[in-house]
Design an enzyme around this catalytic site. Structure first.
Site, short mmCIF file in Angstrom:
data_model
loop_
_atom_site.label_atom_id
_atom_site.label_comp_id
_atom_site.label_asym_id
_atom_site.label_seq_id
_atom_site.Cartn_x
_atom_site.Cartn_y
_atom_site.Cartn_z
N GLU A 19 5.00 6.29 -48.43
CA GLU A 19 3.64 6.83 -48.35
C GLU A 19 2.98 6.80 -49.72
OE1 GLU A 19 1.21 7.73 -46.73
OE2 GLU A 19 1.74 8.41 -44.73
N ASN A 149 -4.37 13.00 -42.82
CA ASN A 149 -4.25 11.60 -43.23
C ASN A 149 -5.63 11.01 -43.46
OD1 ASN A 149 -1.54 10.49 -43.50
ND2 ASN A 149 -1.23 11.09 -41.37
N ASP A 199 -3.06 6.79 -39.55
CA ASP A 199 -2.32 7.26 -40.73
C ASP A 199 -3.20 7.08 -41.96
OD1 ASP A 199 -0.15 7.86 -42.64
OD2 ASP A 199 1.17 7.60 -40.93
#
Length: 293
Positions: A19, A149, A199
């Site tokens: 991430e 997100n 996301d």
């Protein structure tokens, strides 16, 4: 239809939860995290060198302060990290008294204000929030978020975007371009249906929103009006977050994850957790520095 663009593996190391990628154009260096394993990855793209730094805590994103320092978004607060030796010094605690949450998505606004999301360790409903670090002070922008997100901003800084993945919604909110703080309420821009979920996202120079679709093995490109314009294939199902990289910011780095995948699922998705470079022919933008005061 999903486009197949030339794609290479930047890092074949399988991140548990890759991430938070970002790119420093001044040094041609990409950075990203394995949140669950408490690792920070550093890749010099021109040389092909990759280093892995153990942070000793879960962390999910960073902002560049200057040539010598970064601000790391971690499970218990914001830390100043010295590039010279990796030393980390607590700058501001954030939900440090709540062991059931951690940091997640974050991005720096053009003003230097840092938006930061938190969430429950098991993605408990409403356990997280989105905060802003502005002039050294942390304020709550949006409480009761389950999985924050897609924090990103329009090129002129007048619009902010964020998603709650659990609700399948991407929001837009008007901002004061000088401060990066909201001047109105969030409105629904995209209500995702179908495979996967919203996301991480980043906005290009034309205002297009590039969103990694978790569970969808792709990056979707949306107009500022919420119309899906393109979908670019990613060779891992759980694509998690994009960042523009390269001297002209035309390439797309995409992280991925093997989180919550059993042995059979990982065998069927052999590149889960790898980090990729897509030759996207994008018109990307450089990330701004975070301002501490």
């Amino acid at each position: 239809m999903t486009e197949q663009v030339p794609t290479s593996v930047l890092s074949a190391e399988h991140c548990h939860l890759g991430e938070g990628p970002t790119y420093d154009v001044t040094t041609d260096t990409a950075w990203w995290f394995d949140i669950r394993e408490g690792r920070l990855y550093e890749a010099h793209l021109g040389r092909g060198d990759i280093r892995v730094h153990a942070l000793g805590r879960m962390a999910s994103a960073l902002g560049r302060i200057d040539a010598e320092r970064q601000l790391i978004v971690a499970e218990d607060g914001l830390y100043i990290r010295a590039l010279a030796d990796g030393a980390m010094t607590l700058y501001r605690p954030l939900e440090a008294d709540n062991p059931g949450t951690r940091s997640n998505d974050a991005r720096v606004h053009q003003s230097g204000t840092f938006w930061i999301g938190t969430m429950g360790l098991k993605a408990e409903a409403g356990a997280g929030a989105i905060y802003a670090l502005h002039r050294g002070k942390i304020s709550t922008l949006f409480p009761g978020v389950s999985i924050p997100n897609s924090i990103c901003f329009s090129p002129d800084g007048a619009i902010g975007y964020f998603a709650d993945t659990a609700r399948h919604v991407l929001y837009r909110v008007p901002l004061n371009p000088a401060t990066g703080l909201p001047r109105g309420e969030p409105e629904v821009l995209v209500r995702h249906t179908g495979v996967g979920g919203l996301d991480g996202s980043v906005v290009d120079a034309d205002g297009l929103i590039w969103n990694a679709r978790w569970g969808g093995a792709c990056v979707d490109v949306y107009s500022p009006e919420g119309e899906r314009l393109r979908s670019l294939a990613v060779p891992a199902r759980q694509s998690s977050c994009p960042a523009f990289v390269g001297p002209d910011l035309s390439r797309l780095l995409v992280t991925s994850a093997w989180q919550d995948m059993d042995a059979a699922a990982r065998a069927a998705d052999p590149q889960a957790g790898c980090t990729f470079i897509l030759e996207a022919a994008a018109r990307g933008r450089a990330e701004p520095d975070v301002k501490l005061e």
